[in-house]
Write an enzyme that holds these catalytic residues in place. Structure first.
Site, PDB file in Angstrom:
ATOM      1  N   THR A  65      -8.913  10.770  -0.705  1.00  0.00           N
ATOM      2  CA  THR A  65      -9.385  10.136  -0.897  1.00  0.00           C
ATOM      3  C   THR A  65     -10.586   9.308  -1.569  1.00  0.00           C
ATOM      4  O   THR A  65     -11.036   9.089  -1.963  1.00  0.00           O
ATOM      5  CB  THR A  65      -8.179   8.488  -1.315  1.00  0.00           C
ATOM      6  N   ASP A  67       0.682  -1.025   0.044  1.00  0.00           N
ATOM      7  CA  ASP A  67       0.249  -0.450  -0.389  1.00  0.00           C
ATOM      8  C   ASP A  67       0.758   1.604  -0.004  1.00  0.00           C
ATOM      9  O   ASP A  67       1.942   0.932   0.430  1.00  0.00           O
ATOM     10  CB  ASP A  67      -0.806   0.328   1.262  1.00  0.00           C
ATOM     11  N   LYS A  68       0.440   2.415  -0.524  1.00  0.00           N
ATOM     12  CA  LYS A  68       0.564   3.716  -0.646  1.00  0.00           C
ATOM     13  C   LYS A  68      -0.011   4.273   1.194  1.00  0.00           C
ATOM     14  O   LYS A  68      -1.322   4.719   0.715  1.00  0.00           O
ATOM     15  CB  LYS A  68       0.341   4.356  -1.199  1.00  0.00           C
ATOM     16  N   HIS A  69       0.845   5.579   1.417  1.00  0.00           N
ATOM     17  CA  HIS A  69      -0.324   6.273   2.019  1.00  0.00           C
ATOM     18  C   HIS A  69       0.766   7.701   2.375  1.00  0.00           C
ATOM     19  O   HIS A  69       1.869   8.529   1.507  1.00  0.00           O
ATOM     20  CB  HIS A  69       0.151   6.054   4.435  1.00  0.00           C
ATOM     21  N   SER A  70      -0.051   8.543   2.128  1.00  0.00           N
ATOM     22  CA  SER A  70       0.166   9.908   1.679  1.00  0.00           C
ATOM     23  C   SER A  70      -0.091  10.929   3.120  1.00  0.00           C
ATOM     24  O   SER A  70      -1.096  10.386   3.990  1.00  0.00           O
ATOM     25  CB  SER A  70      -0.462  10.883   0.050  1.00  0.00           C
ATOM     26  N   LYS A  80      -3.151   1.593  11.241  1.00  0.00           N
ATOM     27  CA  LYS A  80      -4.230   1.148  10.854  1.00  0.00           C
ATOM     28  C   LYS A  80      -2.941   0.864   9.585  1.00  0.00           C
ATOM     29  O   LYS A  80      -3.718  -0.486   8.829  1.00  0.00           O
ATOM     30  CB  LYS A  80      -3.740   2.692   9.813  1.00  0.00           C
ATOM     31  N   LYS A  81      -2.266   1.286   8.684  1.00  0.00           N
ATOM     32  CA  LYS A  81      -1.886  -0.217   8.127  1.00  0.00           C
ATOM     33  C   LYS A  81      -1.186  -1.284   8.479  1.00  0.00           C
ATOM     34  O   LYS A  81      -1.624  -2.233   7.109  1.00  0.00           O
ATOM     35  CB  LYS A  81      -0.351   0.819   7.125  1.00  0.00           C
ATOM     36  N   SER A  95       0.180   6.611  14.761  1.00  0.00           N
ATOM     37  CA  SER A  95      -1.740   6.143  14.482  1.00  0.00           C
ATOM     38  C   SER A  95      -1.135   5.592  12.270  1.00  0.00           C
ATOM     39  O   SER A  95      -2.028   4.832  12.268  1.00  0.00           O
ATOM     40  CB  SER A  95      -2.095   7.713  14.056  1.00  0.00           C
ATOM     41  N   ARG A 152      -7.096  13.652  19.570  1.00  0.00           N
ATOM     42  CA  ARG A 152      -5.967  15.330  18.948  1.00  0.00           C
ATOM     43  C   ARG A 152      -6.180  16.226  18.405  1.00  0.00           C
ATOM     44  O   ARG A 152      -5.663  17.898  19.283  1.00  0.00           O
ATOM     45  CB  ARG A 152      -4.838  14.270  18.270  1.00  0.00           C
TER      46      ARG A 152
END
Lengths: 439, 439
Positions: free
Chosen positions: A120, A80-83, A187-188, A183, A168
């Site tokens: 997204t 996966d990718k996260h930004s 999740k990932k 965080s 937060r």
């Protein structure tokens, strides 16, 4: 053990033990620790930090606070990718189909937009019928049949993160690196990944405007991801202007579909380039390719052969959307019929962009959320005609705002006009990928 | 303005403005700011501190968060004493009647015991019938007729403090000097005082064991009290052993009544000496006397003439208690019929006392509170026969525990025996008042 004893220890700058961190996160998840105790610990972590060992334990405890997805029935590498979030950042919509078309399973758990950044899930929902709240079994089925699936964080996935994330924002503890890292990775990690590429944005449209701090975050993300058993890399990428031309929801989806269709527009090229670059790192980490060069070649072919578009089409259909959007995006995506020109107040070169201001302006006309429960209007957006380094004459078009509400649109025109800095000196194009961080 | 913006500013170490502090305290009082936001700010204040200007504004905002008592109908100076808390510290029960008998109005708002420390209200309630929850009008009436009144903090008095105080215990933010100062001065200021003496305890039975930190607290209390318009002094006093002989509730009241009756027991002398000293400073600050020497003389006379006892008797009667307790304290105060000897395990000199341990042991047998909602048993207690510097032989009596529950009593015997440090070297008596702090 009492929650206040754990808080006291972090308050005094000491290292928390595994037992203490696990006790606290268990209490967050079960509700036995009060919100006011959680927020006191968050502030103590913000101000006193965490070392690598604490960071890893915190992340693992949050990762295991709920279900961990198990896709072992799918005999493919999972990546996966996260930004970290930006303006006009729509790469997920290209990366997922491209990488899936290369034989990698992409279980993408995505988020909503908040503040100046888009999300997204919001973008995908501008496709008529597209569903982003899949059940765990639906998610797995889409993954199996299409190769990638896009969904929101369910209540069962990293619930401790969900609770802490909500606190937060209200307690000024968002920007703490140990909390950001825990965080994201929790999740990932709960999505059962083998490999992960993190796009750490830096610049005027990013949460981290400052490069040394973004580097520090990137290193912490890579170190913690790897220690949690996910092969992880981070790319530090430029967010000093919107990525590509479109900022909004349907306008961003349209830009992506056009790129998947091979309709390359020069202004959209950075979206394509960055998507290929992030995807290439995913393919290398997923052991599909040995080198970035080979991965880039594979991805160019996947795009030009139309296989990425076919993957996207299959996903849209599987998630309830109208697949005809792939053939006639302008017909099937909503767009406000009124448009407003943003013109340049002077002649010169674009020397800088207050990118977050553009994000806020689009959120204010309904393209994003000012508050967490705001409704999104998928049909509004902004298309820019310039980028940093462009030469422009007075009254030339900086871009176009699409919005049905004229009063709101005119405010956005003002804000966005002021967000473009026009100077006399020419300015070099910015490097898209500033640094690749492996450890 | 949003609560998180105020939290962020303090988190980043900046000085909060008057507007920001008042906004926050108003929100604490009205309930519009969530507990988790309050606790995040408390932790930020704990770690980043407050300067003098912020300290004064915070205290005034809390002071004015509810009603401010107005005793302008009473044409006397108004003065009070506050203690930061200790073991066997019963001086309020002597000071109030002595100072009132000297013509000063003493509106004493007191607290309950918690942890190892006792509370004036709990002690007074061991007098049969004595009521400590007076309404505002009852409190004023007792003040007018007797000269002093003793009551708990009502919901109307400094409600912001009440809310914050409850959160501090659960979030490890009790020990922050700006929060301690604001809590004490806001409550005392809301009682409409002209003058105030603060007994800052230091040593093994105090919240501050460390003298430099106690000094820092004392200076902050004096500065803030004065800036809020209350003439304020602090005395740094020794709390390295129980004050006097009795630790408990009825046993402490009995020790006080005996002192008021002129029955001086050598072991109880420090209670009398410290009460006179604190009272003398009150008389000087209240402009009753020009010098401490004159004030001390006046107080000796008030005591020996029986006028202090008469003042005490009038107060007991006015607050619903049985005044015969003044004539026959042993008959009218409850005392457990079973007693247990704590004996010395060796011969030598008392070189130190783990005073908080004694407080905890008495709380555990019912003389105090382990948790905030515990019930007090007024009849249990401890009477010590030794003090630091005493010579003692093996098996000699260190003291006596009064308690109806044999199993619990035996645990307390063990704890208290271990709390006395017996060594070979003789040890000088400790100085009761270490320092007077005027600014």
């Amino acid at each position: 053990m009492r929650p206040q004893d754990v808080i006291r220890k972090k308050r005094d700058g000491a290292q928390l033990s595994r037992e203490e961190i696990v006790f606290f996160i268990d209490g967050v998840t079960s509700g036995s620790i009060a919100d006011y105790q959680i927020s006191a610990l968050l502030m103590a972590i913000y101000l006193n930090g965490m070392n690598d060992a604490e960071q890893e334990i915190l992340t693992e405890a949050m990762l295991h606070s709920g279900n961990v997805l198990d896709f072992s029935s799918i005999a493919k590498p999972k990546a996966d990718k996260h930004s970290t979030g930006g303006v006009g950042d729509k790469t997920s919509l290209l990366i997922a189909p491209m990488v899936a078309a290369c034989g990698v399973c992409v279980p993408m758990i995505s988020g909503r937009g908040l503040g100046h950044t888009g999300g997204t899930l919001d973008k995908l929902e501008s496709i008529p019928g597209y569903r982003v709240n899949l059940s765990a079994s639906e998610f797995e089925k889409v993954l199996q049949t299409v190769g990638y699936a896009m969904s929101g964080q369910t209540a069962e996935l990293a619930p401790a993160d969900k609770k802490m994330y909500a606190l937060r924002d209200a307690t000024a503890t968002v920007e703490a690196i140990p909390l950001i890292v825990a965080s994201i990775i929790s999740k990932k990690g709960a999505a059962g990944l083998d490999a992960m590429v993190i796009d750490v944005k830096v610049g005027s449209g990013a949460f981290m405007r400052d490069e040394p701090r973004a580097q520090k975050l990137a290193h912490a993300l890579v170190k913690t991801g790897n220690s949690c058993g996910i092969r992880t890399r981070a790319l530090l990428t430029d967010m000093n202007q919107p990525l590509g031309r479109a900022v909004g929801n349907s306008v961003e989806v349209k830009e992506c579909i056009q790129l998947l269709r091979g309709e390359v527009d020069e202004g959209a090229r950075p979206v394509r380039d960055l998507s290929i670059e992030l995807s290439a790192h995913m393919l290398v980490l997923a052991h599909v390719d040995d080198s970035l060069a080979a991965a880039r070649d594979r991805l160019q072919n996947i795009l030009s052969s139309g296989k990425a578009l076919e993957s996207f089409r299959a996903n849209v259909a599987a998630q309830g959307g109208d697949p005809r959007v792939c053939d006639e995006p302008a017909k099937f995506l909503p767009l406000a019929t009124e448009s407003f020109k943003v013109e340049s107040p002077r002649s010169g070169f674009v020397t800088g962009v207050k990118t977050a201001e553009i994000g806020h302006a689009i959120a204010a006309i309904g393209g994003g959320r000012v508050r967490i429960d705001d409704e999104i209007d998928p049909s509004v957006g902004f298309i820019t005609d310039v980028k940093i380094g462009s030469h422009i004459n007075v009254h030339d078009r900086l871009g176009t705002i699409y919005c049905g509400d004229e009063a709101k649109a005119k405010e956005a025109v003002q804000t966005i006009q002021a967000a473009y800095e026009i100077g006399d000196e020419s300015f070099n194009e910015l490097l898209l990928v500033k640094e690749v961080i492996n450890e």
